[in-house]
Design an enzyme around this catalytic site. Structure first.
Site, PDB file in Angstrom:
ATOM      1  N   ASP A  10      29.907  48.766 -13.680  1.00 17.10           N
ATOM      2  CA  ASP A  10      29.127  47.631 -13.182  1.00 17.10           C
ATOM      3  C   ASP A  10      28.911  46.575 -14.268  1.00 17.10           C
ATOM      4  O   ASP A  10      28.836  46.909 -15.454  1.00 17.10           O
ATOM      5  CB  ASP A  10      27.773  48.154 -12.666  1.00 17.10           C
ATOM      6  CG  ASP A  10      27.073  47.142 -11.779  1.00 17.10           C
ATOM      7  OD1 ASP A  10      27.736  46.210 -11.287  1.00 17.10           O
ATOM      8  OD2 ASP A  10      25.850  47.288 -11.583  1.00 17.10           O
ATOM      9  N   LEU A  69      45.415  64.600 -16.592  1.00 18.93           N
ATOM     10  CA  LEU A  69      44.139  64.045 -16.104  1.00 18.93           C
ATOM     11  C   LEU A  69      44.343  63.551 -14.674  1.00 18.93           C
ATOM     12  O   LEU A  69      45.348  62.914 -14.373  1.00 18.93           O
ATOM     13  CB  LEU A  69      43.715  62.858 -16.995  1.00 18.93           C
ATOM     14  CG  LEU A  69      42.627  61.924 -16.454  1.00 18.93           C
ATOM     15  CD1 LEU A  69      41.253  62.613 -16.485  1.00 18.93           C
ATOM     16  CD2 LEU A  69      42.548  60.635 -17.279  1.00 18.93           C
ATOM     17  N   SER A 104      32.921  49.384  -3.379  1.00 17.60           N
ATOM     18  CA  SER A 104      32.088  50.141  -2.437  1.00 17.60           C
ATOM     19  C   SER A 104      32.205  49.558  -1.036  1.00 17.60           C
ATOM     20  O   SER A 104      32.645  48.419  -0.854  1.00 17.60           O
ATOM     21  CB  SER A 104      30.619  50.087  -2.880  1.00 17.60           C
ATOM     22  OG  SER A 104      30.074  48.805  -2.622  1.00 17.60           O
ATOM     23  N   ASN A 127      30.642  43.309 -14.320  1.00 10.09           N
ATOM     24  CA  ASN A 127      31.746  42.347 -14.547  1.00 10.09           C
ATOM     25  C   ASN A 127      31.297  40.905 -14.304  1.00 10.09           C
ATOM     26  O   ASN A 127      31.651  39.999 -15.065  1.00 10.09           O
ATOM     27  CB  ASN A 127      32.916  42.633 -13.600  1.00 10.09           C
ATOM     28  CG  ASN A 127      33.604  43.943 -13.896  1.00 10.09           C
ATOM     29  OD1 ASN A 127      33.334  44.576 -14.909  1.00 10.09           O
ATOM     30  ND2 ASN A 127      34.488  44.359 -13.000  1.00 10.09           N
ATOM     31  N   HIS A 136      36.163  40.527 -13.642  1.00  5.95           N
ATOM     32  CA  HIS A 136      36.906  41.659 -13.064  1.00  5.95           C
ATOM     33  C   HIS A 136      38.220  41.870 -13.819  1.00  5.95           C
ATOM     34  O   HIS A 136      38.622  43.007 -14.068  1.00  5.95           O
ATOM     35  CB  HIS A 136      37.185  41.421 -11.573  1.00  5.95           C
ATOM     36  CG  HIS A 136      35.932  41.334 -10.734  1.00  5.95           C
ATOM     37  ND1 HIS A 136      34.899  42.231 -10.865  1.00  5.95           N
ATOM     38  CD2 HIS A 136      35.538  40.461  -9.769  1.00  5.95           C
ATOM     39  CE1 HIS A 136      33.932  41.918 -10.008  1.00  5.95           C
ATOM     40  NE2 HIS A 136      34.297  40.841  -9.345  1.00  5.95           N
TER      41      HIS A 136
END
Ligand code: IPE
Ligand code: IPE
Ligand code: MG
Length: 250
Positions: A21, A132, A66, A23, A38
């Site tokens: 959070d 990963l 989201s 940007n 961004h």
């Protein structure tokens, strides 16, 4: 001593989740528009993915967009989707080089077609990597996920394939988008906000939370290591007493 040396490599969280959070505020501070922030945020993503792979984290979930973010101005949503497509295709070779397997959770069908296709291509291209697993939460919200799970479980009960009395915590977990991953032990949020904004409500039930005022484009490797060090200095009691944990260690 640099932060990396302070990390205990034998006690790493298996799964770290991050709410990336800040940007927009970062860009504003530079006198630029939000989209610029961004773009810069992508550089942090690259560094953190690399750092996670290097130190041996097995799962990294990044909250990238989201369900609620669809309500932003159209120009910003469009720019974010374009950035996503461009970044995914550009970064795929590097993901392969670093042994990173890309996956995604969320209402992926709601993404623009180009974005969805690019994502699927990269998922396929990286599917055999094992170092990963990078999970992008896209058009994701926890309440959406839980609602979908309840619908699916209800269908099974309705058709007689599952008995209501047989529903356990494990059943519910198996109906979430995250069924293939262990729950995150550590959740990081940047930008000074102390909330989880509809992110992994079920999965974070026992996670350690780490909040930092740094804005996402300023969050880099050393900040990530600091978060892990903070995690390693906590006592995770899971409802027990400190004394119980001590006697167990002996
Ligand atoms: C996080 O930064 C990125 C996304 C939500 C896509 P923001 O865009 O929320 O930046 P702030 O919080 O407005 O500064
Ligand atoms: C959360 O950030 C979502 C992502 C980081 C993708 P937001 O900026 O959308 O969250 P709120 O609005 O501050 O809760
Ligand atoms: Mg924000």
């Amino acid at each position: 001593m640099n932060p990396l040396e302070k990390i205990n490599k034998t006690d790493l969280p298996k799964h770290i989740a991050i709410i990336m959070d800040g940007n927009g505020r970062w860009a504003k501070q530079q006198g630029e528009d939000r989209i610029f922030g961004h773009h810069e945020g992508v550089n942090s993503v690259r560094e953190i993915v690399e750092a996670a792979a290097e130190i041996g984290i097995k799962y990294l979930t990044l909250y990238a967009f989201s369900t609620e973010n669809w309500n932003r101005p159209k120009e910003e949503v469009d720019a974010l989707m374009e950035l996503l497509v461009a970044t995914i295709s550009l970064e795929t070779p590097q993901l392969n080089k670093n042994g990173v397997k890309l996956e995604a959770i969320g209402n992926l069908k709601s993404l623009p077609e180009a974005c969805y296709n690019e994502l699927q291509e990269s998922i396929t291209a990286t599917q055999h990597n094992t170092r990963l697993t990078l999970v992008l939460a896209l058009s994701y919200s926890s309440k959406w996920e839980l609602t979908e799970a309840v619908k699916e479980i209800s269908k099974k009960v309705g058709s007689g394939k599952l008995k209501a009395e047989e529903i356990s915590e494990n059943t519910i977990a198996q109906f979430l988008c995250t069924k293939a991953y262990p729950d995150p032990e550590l959740m990081i949020r940047t930008s000074g906000e102390h909330r989880i904004s509809n992110f992994l409500l079920w999965q974070l039930a026992y996670a350690e939370f780490y909040f930092t005022d740094k804005l996402w484009p300023d969050f880099r490797k050393n900040d990530f290591y600091e978060a892990i060090i903070s995690y390693q200095n906590r006592e995770r009691r899971f409802g027990k007493t400190s004394e119980q944990l001590m006697s167990h260690k002996k």
